[in-house]
Write an enzyme that holds these catalytic residues in place. Sequence first.
Site, PDB file in Angstrom:
ATOM      1  N   GLY A  89      -4.238 -11.169   0.128  1.00 13.62           N
ATOM      2  CA  GLY A  89      -2.795 -11.017   0.161  1.00 13.62           C
ATOM      3  C   GLY A  89      -2.388  -9.693   0.759  1.00 13.62           C
ATOM      4  CG  ASP A 204       5.346  -2.329   2.276  1.00  7.95           C
ATOM      5  OD1 ASP A 204       4.629  -3.311   1.993  1.00  7.95           O
ATOM      6  OD2 ASP A 204       5.966  -1.686   1.400  1.00  7.95           O
TER       7      ASP A 204
END
Length: 244
Positions: A89, A204
């Site tokens: 993920g 991010d």
Amino acid sequence: MSTHIGAAPGQIAPYVLMPGDPYRARWIAETFLEDPVQYNDVRGMLGYTGTYRGVPVSAQGSGMGQPSIGIYAHELFSEYDVRAIVRVGTCGALAESVKVRDVILGQAASTDSSMNRPRFGDVTFAPAADFDLLRFAWEAAQEKLLPAVVGGLFSSDQFYNPNTTIASTLADYGVLGVEMEAAALYTLAAQFSRRALAVCTVSDHLITGEETSAAERQESFEDMMVMALDAVVRLHDEEGQDRG
């Protein structure tokens, strides 16, 4: 068939790759597995089984958060005799040493969840990855020159965390990234004496504010998948030798 997975016995492989997004499970099956067959669509949480380099592998969506992955991991371990789950993920970086598009191999997982209180009471359990899976993923990254780092993850129960200082505090203690599932997965693997690893692409950066583009995320996902699948194949080969 279990409560949340509509597979018959034998339809799920001993090794499962588990993204949060069920459509990414389908992408994994269509992109990396040979002859994938869908075994689950209960609640839209897609699951597929195929082979990778001759090794049976399944891809199963988990949903978001520890309660959701906890349901699926529990049923895979307890009712389908799955031996290893690799979470694949995304995560947000907490440490300045980690860059976007890096892949964090989660050595251990801190959490703000209370999910372990019924198990341990006042004891703070430290959920950790399986060493062999971690080692195999790291070796694959080194051999293929892929951007991997090993370290701690923070499994948060909140995506929009009102505690604005927790990221820097965790970074001060060496935690590399934040996601929402690894601690539950590692705990259940320990409960059932199975193996687990979280392999997370940094999408991010919570400190610098940098984000990846859609194209960069796709390329990073492919790096992550190479590490995860190579780790599974190496584990399969080692387990075969042990049984021999």
